[in-house]
Design a protein around this motif. Structure first.
Motif, PDB file in Angstrom:
ATOM      1  N   GLU A  63       0.831  -1.200   0.000  1.00 12.06           N
ATOM      2  CA  GLU A  63       0.000   0.000   0.000  1.00 12.06           C
ATOM      3  C   GLU A  63       0.870   1.256   0.000  1.00 12.06           C
ATOM      4  OE1 GLU A  63      -2.739   0.065   3.284  1.00 12.06           O
ATOM      5  OE2 GLU A  63      -3.411   2.103   2.784  1.00 12.06           O
ATOM      6  N   VAL A  64       1.890   1.265   0.867  1.00 10.27           N
ATOM      7  CA  VAL A  64       2.784   2.426   0.935  1.00 10.27           C
ATOM      8  C   VAL A  64       3.499   2.578  -0.400  1.00 10.27           C
ATOM      9  CG1 VAL A  64       4.808   3.412   2.080  1.00 10.27           C
ATOM     10  CG2 VAL A  64       3.096   2.190   3.426  1.00 10.27           C
ATOM     11  N   TYR A  65       3.949   1.454  -0.953  1.00 14.47           N
ATOM     12  CA  TYR A  65       4.645   1.487  -2.254  1.00 14.47           C
ATOM     13  C   TYR A  65       3.763   2.163  -3.307  1.00 14.47           C
ATOM     14  CZ  TYR A  65       6.707   0.234  -6.684  1.00 14.47           C
ATOM     15  OH  TYR A  65       7.231   0.326  -7.947  1.00 14.47           O
ATOM     16  N   ALA A  66       2.510   1.727  -3.392  1.00 14.91           N
ATOM     17  CA  ALA A  66       1.610   2.261  -4.410  1.00 14.91           C
ATOM     18  C   ALA A  66       1.417   3.764  -4.234  1.00 14.91           C
ATOM     19  CB  ALA A  66       0.270   1.540  -4.349  1.00 14.91           C
ATOM     20  N   ASP A  67       1.345   4.201  -2.961  1.00 13.25           N
ATOM     21  CA  ASP A  67       1.114   5.624  -2.680  1.00 13.25           C
ATOM     22  C   ASP A  67       2.353   6.471  -2.915  1.00 13.25           C
ATOM     23  OD1 ASP A  67      -1.466   5.376  -2.023  1.00 13.25           O
ATOM     24  OD2 ASP A  67      -1.231   5.723   0.136  1.00 13.25           O
ATOM     25  N   ALA A  68       3.500   5.994  -2.435  1.00 13.07           N
ATOM     26  CA  ALA A  68       4.641   6.899  -2.305  1.00 13.07           C
ATOM     27  C   ALA A  68       5.844   6.520  -3.157  1.00 13.07           C
ATOM     28  CB  ALA A  68       5.072   6.974  -0.837  1.00 13.07           C
ATOM     29  N   CYS A  69       5.910   5.329  -3.688  1.00 13.27           N
ATOM     30  CA  CYS A  69       7.138   4.890  -4.346  1.00 13.27           C
ATOM     31  C   CYS A  69       6.924   4.562  -5.821  1.00 13.27           C
ATOM     32  CB  CYS A  69       7.723   3.661  -3.649  1.00 13.27           C
ATOM     33  SG  CYS A  69       7.513   3.648  -1.855  1.00 13.27           S
ATOM     34  N   ALA A  70       5.707   4.150  -6.164  1.00 11.97           N
ATOM     35  CA  ALA A  70       5.450   3.628  -7.510  1.00 11.97           C
ATOM     36  C   ALA A  70       5.773   4.656  -8.591  1.00 11.97           C
ATOM     37  CB  ALA A  70       3.995   3.175  -7.620  1.00 11.97           C
ATOM     38  N   ALA A  71       5.534   5.931  -8.309  1.00 19.02           N
ATOM     39  CA  ALA A  71       5.744   6.971  -9.314  1.00 19.02           C
ATOM     40  C   ALA A  71       7.140   6.843  -9.924  1.00 19.02           C
ATOM     41  CB  ALA A  71       5.564   8.352  -8.695  1.00 19.02           C
ATOM     42  N   CYS A  72       8.150   6.544  -9.126  1.00 13.72           N
ATOM     43  CA  CYS A  72       9.506   6.388  -9.658  1.00 13.72           C
ATOM     44  C   CYS A  72       9.872   4.926  -9.875  1.00 13.72           C
ATOM     45  CB  CYS A  72      10.520   7.025  -8.709  1.00 13.72           C
ATOM     46  SG  CYS A  72      10.278   8.806  -8.565  1.00 13.72           S
ATOM     47  N   HIS A  73       9.504   4.070  -8.939  1.00 13.01           N
ATOM     48  CA  HIS A  73      10.013   2.695  -9.004  1.00 13.01           C
ATOM     49  C   HIS A  73       9.223   1.811  -9.975  1.00 13.01           C
ATOM     50  CE1 HIS A  73      13.329   2.899  -6.103  1.00 13.01           C
ATOM     51  NE2 HIS A  73      12.604   3.844  -5.518  1.00 13.01           N
ATOM     52  N   ASP A  74       8.083   2.259 -10.445  1.00  9.20           N
ATOM     53  CA  ASP A  74       7.397   1.519 -11.509  1.00  9.20           C
ATOM     54  C   ASP A  74       8.038   1.829 -12.857  1.00  9.20           C
ATOM     55  OD1 ASP A  74       5.594   0.014 -10.145  1.00  9.20           O
ATOM     56  OD2 ASP A  74       3.807   1.171 -10.696  1.00  9.20           O
ATOM     57  N   ALA A  80      15.665   5.225 -10.942  1.00 11.68           N
ATOM     58  CA  ALA A  80      15.222   4.392  -9.816  1.00 11.68           C
ATOM     59  C   ALA A  80      15.188   2.925 -10.242  1.00 11.68           C
ATOM     60  CB  ALA A  80      13.831   4.834  -9.368  1.00 11.68           C
ATOM     61  N   PRO A  81      15.718   2.045  -9.393  1.00 11.12           N
ATOM     62  CA  PRO A  81      15.621   0.618  -9.706  1.00 11.12           C
ATOM     63  C   PRO A  81      14.159   0.191  -9.729  1.00 11.12           C
ATOM     64  CG  PRO A  81      16.418   0.963  -7.446  1.00 11.12           C
ATOM     65  CD  PRO A  81      16.369   2.303  -8.093  1.00 11.12           C
ATOM     66  N   LYS A  82      13.736  -0.463 -10.802  1.00 10.10           N
ATOM     67  CA  LYS A  82      12.319  -0.789 -10.978  1.00 10.10           C
ATOM     68  C   LYS A  82      11.870  -1.940 -10.093  1.00 10.10           C
ATOM     69  CE  LYS A  82      11.772   0.157 -15.900  1.00 10.10           C
ATOM     70  NZ  LYS A  82      11.059  -0.386 -17.067  1.00 10.10           N
ATOM     71  N   LEU A  83      10.608  -1.878  -9.722  1.00  9.60           N
ATOM     72  CA  LEU A  83       9.996  -2.962  -8.950  1.00  9.60           C
ATOM     73  C   LEU A  83      10.102  -4.264  -9.751  1.00  9.60           C
ATOM     74  CD1 LEU A  83       8.085  -3.711  -6.463  1.00  9.60           C
ATOM     75  CD2 LEU A  83       6.218  -3.475  -8.093  1.00  9.60           C
ATOM     76  N   GLY A  84      10.614  -5.306  -9.133  1.00  4.87           N
ATOM     77  CA  GLY A  84      10.644  -6.617  -9.782  1.00  4.87           C
ATOM     78  C   GLY A  84      11.824  -6.812 -10.729  1.00  4.87           C
ATOM     79  N   ASP A  85      12.663  -5.784 -10.905  1.00  9.40           N
ATOM     80  CA  ASP A  85      13.829  -5.898 -11.780  1.00  9.40           C
ATOM     81  C   ASP A  85      14.984  -6.505 -10.978  1.00  9.40           C
ATOM     82  OD1 ASP A  85      16.110  -5.527 -13.293  1.00  9.40           O
ATOM     83  OD2 ASP A  85      15.578  -3.498 -13.949  1.00  9.40           O
ATOM     84  N   THR A  86      15.073  -7.821 -11.033  1.00  9.52           N
ATOM     85  CA  THR A  86      16.048  -8.506 -10.161  1.00  9.52           C
ATOM     86  C   THR A  86      17.476  -8.065 -10.460  1.00  9.52           C
ATOM     87  OG1 THR A  86      15.915 -10.358 -11.712  1.00  9.52           O
ATOM     88  CG2 THR A  86      14.646 -10.548  -9.690  1.00  9.52           C
ATOM     89  N   GLY A  87      17.765  -7.790 -11.725  1.00 13.83           N
ATOM     90  CA  GLY A  87      19.112  -7.346 -12.079  1.00 13.83           C
ATOM     91  C   GLY A  87      19.451  -6.033 -11.384  1.00 13.83           C
ATOM     92  N   ALA A  88      18.494  -5.114 -11.348  1.00 19.39           N
ATOM     93  CA  ALA A  88      18.738  -3.802 -10.752  1.00 19.39           C
ATOM     94  C   ALA A  88      18.782  -3.879  -9.222  1.00 19.39           C
ATOM     95  CB  ALA A  88      17.648  -2.823 -11.182  1.00 19.39           C
TER      96      ALA A  88
END
Ligand code: HEC
Length: 137
Positions: A63-74, A80-88
């Motif tokens: 929930e916090v991710y969706a609110d505050a982090c997704a804008a960059c990490h998606d 920003a290292p992307k969500l789910g990007d294991t290499g990053a």
């Protein structure tokens, strides 16, 4: 009763009445203090929100991710290292969670402190980091 006695008596009466009125007021104050509710309830505004947060506990990572982090990490904005990007994430994860927590809470290069979420608690940011790490492993 002569005039003088009468004045003295009424003065005495006034003093007695005044005195007891004063003591009554003081006793009333004491009682009011004793029975007043302990905590002040503030329903509207920031304090109310904080109390709600405290009442419901810290929000979960997703929930916090969706609110505050997704804008960059998606999107990977600003590098920003992307969500789910294991290499990053693998190198970052190897720094250890304490370092990642501290970087997420205090900021790290283009990564703003708490992702800019000033009303997120540290625990909520840590939950969001846990979520990013779990998805990036
Ligand atoms: C404004 C864009 C932005 C937002 C919003 C943002 N981040 Fe970041 N984040 C970055 C960037 C850019 C980096 C890479 C910084 C670097 O390595 O120089 C980063 C890196 C990180 C890292 C890795 C730090 C490290 O030591 O390698 C973590 C953990 C992290 N962010 C967590 C979060 C969390 C949790 C949130 C939400 C509460 C969040 N970020 C919100 C831009 C953002």
């Amino acid at each position: 009763m002569n005039k003088l006695t009468r004045i003295f008596v009424s003065l005495g009466l006034i003093a007695a009445l005044g005195g007891s009125a004063l003591t009554l007021a003081a006793v009333e104050d004491q009682i009011r203090n004793r029975i007043k509710p302990t905590g002040n309830v503030n329903i509207a505004g920031e304090q109310g929100q904080q109390m709600q947060q405290q009442a419901s506990g810290p929000r979960g990572g997703e929930e916090v991710y969706a609110d505050a982090c997704a804008a960059c990490h998606d999107s990977g904005a600003a590098g920003a290292p992307k969500l789910g990007d294991t290499g990053a994430w693998s190198d970052r994860i190897s720094k250890g969670k304490e370092t990642l927590y501290s970087h997420a809470i205090n900021g790290y290069n283009a990564m703003p402190a708490k992702g800019g979420c000033s009303d997120c608690s540290d625990k909520e940011i840590e939950n969001a980091v846990d979520y990013l790490v779990a998805e990036g492993e």
